[in-house]
Scaffold this motif. Structure first.
Motif, short mmCIF file in Angstrom:
data_model
loop_
_atom_site.label_atom_id
_atom_site.label_comp_id
_atom_site.label_asym_id
_atom_site.label_seq_id
_atom_site.Cartn_x
_atom_site.Cartn_y
_atom_site.Cartn_z
N PHE A 240 -6.09 11.17 41.93
CA PHE A 240 -4.95 11.34 41.04
C PHE A 240 -4.18 10.05 40.86
O PHE A 240 -4.17 9.17 41.71
CB PHE A 240 -4.01 12.42 41.59
CG PHE A 240 -3.28 12.01 42.86
CD1 PHE A 240 -2.03 11.40 42.81
CD2 PHE A 240 -3.87 12.23 44.10
CE1 PHE A 240 -1.37 11.02 43.97
CE2 PHE A 240 -3.22 11.84 45.27
CZ PHE A 240 -1.97 11.24 45.21
N ASP A 241 -3.53 9.94 39.72
CA ASP A 241 -2.40 9.03 39.50
C ASP A 241 -1.34 9.91 38.87
O ASP A 241 -0.75 10.73 39.54
CB ASP A 241 -2.78 7.78 38.69
CG ASP A 241 -3.71 8.08 37.53
OD1 ASP A 241 -3.51 9.10 36.84
OD2 ASP A 241 -4.63 7.30 37.30
N THR A 242 -1.10 9.77 37.56
CA THR A 242 -0.27 10.78 36.90
C THR A 242 -1.16 11.88 36.31
O THR A 242 -0.66 12.92 35.88
CB THR A 242 0.58 10.15 35.77
OG1 THR A 242 -0.28 9.40 34.90
CG2 THR A 242 1.63 9.22 36.35
N ASP A 268 1.76 10.72 40.78
CA ASP A 268 2.40 12.03 40.81
C ASP A 268 1.74 12.85 41.91
O ASP A 268 0.82 13.64 41.67
CB ASP A 268 2.27 12.72 39.45
CG ASP A 268 3.21 13.93 39.32
OD1 ASP A 268 3.62 14.47 40.38
OD2 ASP A 268 3.51 14.35 38.20
N ILE A 269 2.20 12.65 43.14
CA ILE A 269 1.63 13.34 44.29
C ILE A 269 1.91 14.83 44.21
O ILE A 269 1.06 15.66 44.55
CB ILE A 269 2.19 12.75 45.61
CG1 ILE A 269 1.99 11.24 45.65
CG2 ILE A 269 1.54 13.41 46.82
CD1 ILE A 269 2.72 10.55 46.79
N ALA A 271 2.12 16.81 41.63
CA ALA A 271 1.17 17.48 40.74
C ALA A 271 -0.20 17.60 41.40
O ALA A 271 -0.89 18.62 41.26
CB ALA A 271 1.07 16.73 39.41
N ALA A 272 -0.61 16.56 42.12
CA ALA A 272 -1.91 16.59 42.80
C ALA A 272 -1.94 17.67 43.87
O ALA A 272 -2.93 18.40 44.00
CB ALA A 272 -2.20 15.23 43.41
N LEU A 273 -0.85 17.79 44.63
CA LEU A 273 -0.80 18.83 45.66
C LEU A 273 -0.77 20.22 45.05
O LEU A 273 -1.34 21.17 45.61
CB LEU A 273 0.42 18.61 46.56
CG LEU A 273 0.39 17.35 47.43
CD1 LEU A 273 1.68 17.22 48.23
CD2 LEU A 273 -0.81 17.36 48.37
N ALA A 274 -0.13 20.35 43.90
CA ALA A 274 -0.12 21.64 43.20
C ALA A 274 -1.55 22.02 42.81
O ALA A 274 -1.94 23.20 42.90
CB ALA A 274 0.77 21.56 41.97
N TYR A 275 -2.33 21.04 42.37
CA TYR A 275 -3.73 21.31 42.03
C TYR A 275 -4.52 21.68 43.28
O TYR A 275 -5.32 22.63 43.27
CB TYR A 275 -4.35 20.11 41.35
CG TYR A 275 -5.80 20.31 40.99
CD1 TYR A 275 -6.15 20.97 39.81
CD2 TYR A 275 -6.82 19.87 41.84
CE1 TYR A 275 -7.48 21.18 39.48
CE2 TYR A 275 -8.15 20.07 41.51
CZ TYR A 275 -8.48 20.74 40.33
OH TYR A 275 -9.80 20.96 40.02
N CYS A 276 -4.32 20.95 44.38
CA CYS A 276 -5.02 21.25 45.63
C CYS A 276 -4.74 22.68 46.09
O CYS A 276 -5.63 23.36 46.62
CB CYS A 276 -4.61 20.27 46.72
SG CYS A 276 -5.20 18.59 46.48
N CYS A 295 4.42 6.55 47.49
CA CYS A 295 5.39 6.04 46.50
C CYS A 295 5.38 6.99 45.31
O CYS A 295 4.73 6.72 44.29
CB CYS A 295 5.04 4.61 46.10
SG CYS A 295 5.17 3.42 47.45
N GLU A 296 6.07 8.10 45.46
CA GLU A 296 6.03 9.18 44.48
C GLU A 296 6.76 8.81 43.20
O GLU A 296 7.93 8.41 43.23
CB GLU A 296 6.66 10.44 45.08
CG GLU A 296 6.80 11.63 44.14
CD GLU A 296 5.47 12.19 43.66
OE1 GLU A 296 4.63 11.41 43.17
OE2 GLU A 296 5.28 13.42 43.75
N GLY A 297 6.05 8.95 42.08
CA GLY A 297 6.67 8.72 40.78
C GLY A 297 7.10 10.01 40.13
O GLY A 297 7.78 10.01 39.10
N GLY A 298 6.69 11.14 40.72
CA GLY A 298 7.08 12.44 40.21
C GLY A 298 8.33 12.94 40.92
O GLY A 298 9.27 12.19 41.15
#
Length: 383
Positions: A240-242, A268-269, A271-276, A295-298
């Motif tokens: 993931f990135d964004t 966007d960590i 969002a990635a965790l939501a997908y996981c 370094c969370e951008g979300g």
């Protein structure tokens, strides 16, 4: 003239006049000068043929510019600095050593490559991946396959599964003074797990593919491919990135996996965790290895809440701040401390340490103790 106008002029002039600029602006100026220094002033691009130097430069421009601008700069670099010719030289290809920096460079530049060069890049990546697989696969398979169920004992263990301290204690009455040894009439050892598919351990590698994590992505992809080949594990690879890309179906081909990675962009960590979360149906049997500098951008608060929810559900959450040869990460201290306070191990790991770490995780041993025993600094929880 305003201070911002002066700053812009200094950046435009490049290496000729950067006095008074901050450290970040000087890095930005040097990154541009390496590519765009005017030949009329007797200067040429300063990247040369050094793969680590190109890696650092690519990391800098990804930090300073948005993705569309980065693509333009990379294309200019490919044309101006003759990187295309470098990649097409048979003599150069013949001398390549296994180098994750080189893979990261090729993945980053592939959007600017003509088709012929892209084919050559695939050959180079295949060569490097093969060497890395030879280096990393044997130890990983040895450590992770046939995981031992240490809660069960057997008196007919395989030789590799003998518990020698217990065996010696159980046979002390058979001590032979003449030979100064114990004759082990009874062997005690560990019984191997017999697993159905439903009882497999599940490993989810969730990997940050933003520019700063380039070498970590390469190593994580290779380890994911190795673990996916083991029948004792169910392995998923999510990068993931964004945006999010699920590469699980490609794990049989590590080169194809790496060509599916999109290095660069934001982070966007959450969002990635939501997908996981949608991919985890057996939390108590799942090990989530999050490879990121945090370094969370979300939305950082939501990201931390998701980690806490995973932990509460029984997921074994491990955060690797880097998976790289130097093991020296730059990371968000606040987020790292917050996750460490949830009793999740947060640390950097080298590729040589990763198989041991995963073996420790799969047997639910204390990773904190393992890390301390191996001289690894764990991030401390926020007080």
């Amino acid at each position: 003239m305003t201070s911002e106008q002066i700053r812009r002029w200094k950046l435009a002039l490049g290496d000729d006049d950067m006095d008074g600029l901050g450290e970040r602006d000087q890095r930005l100026g040097h990154a541009l000068s390496a590519l765009y220094a005017s030949e009329t002033r007797g200067k040429r691009g300063g990247l040369g043929a050094s793969s680590p130097k190109v890696s650092r430069w690519l990391g800098d421009i990804r930090e300073f510019f948005p993705a569309p601008v980065v693509q333009i700069i990379q294309k200019d670099a490919f044309e101006r600095l003759n990187l295309k010719a470098l990649m097409l030289e048979p003599e150069f290809l013949a001398t390549l050593e296994a180098d994750v920096h080189l893979i990261a460079d090729l993945i980053s530049l592939r959007g600017a490559m003509p088709e012929r060069t892209l084919e050559t890049a695939r050959m180079v990546i295949d060569k490097v991946v093969e060497e890395l697989m030879q280096r990393l696969r044997a130890k990983t398979v040895e450590k992770l396959s046939g995981a031992l169920n240490r809660s069960r004992r057997t008196r007919r263990p395989r030789h590799a599964d003998i518990d020698w301290p217990r065996t010696i204690r159980a046979n002390l009455r058979h001590y032979q003074e003449r030979y100064n040894t114990v004759v082990p009439e009874t062997l005690i050892g560990f019984a191997r797990k017999t697993r159905t598919r439903a009882d497999l351990d599940h490993v989810v590698l969730c990997v940050d593919q933003s520019g700063s994590m380039a070498t970590s992505v390469v190593y994580a992809s290779i380890f994911a491919a190795v673990m996916a080949s083991l029948p004792v594990l169910s392995t998923k690879l999510i990068c993931f990135d964004t945006a999010i890309v699920d590469l699980t179906e490609e794990l049989a081909d590590p080169v194809k996996v790496l060509f599916g990675v999109q290095l660069g962009g934001g982070t966007d960590i959450n969002a990635a965790l939501a997908y996981c979360e949608t991919k985890i149906d057996r939390p108590g049997k799942t090990h989530l290895v999050l490879v990121t500098d945090l370094c969370e951008g979300g939305h950082a608060a939501s990201m931390l809440a998701r980690v806490a929810a995973f932990k509460q559900a029984g997921v074994n959450v491990i955060v690797l701040l880097a998976l790289s040869d130097d093991g020296r990460p730059s990371y968000d201290v606040r987020n790292a401390s917050a996750i460490a306070a949830m009793d999740c191990p947060v640390f950097a790991c080298t590729p040589d340490q990763f198989p041991d770490m995963m073996a420790c995780a799969l047997t639910r041993q204390d990773i904190g103790q393992w890390a301390s025993a191996n001289g690894i600094d764990l991030v401390r929880g926020a007080s």
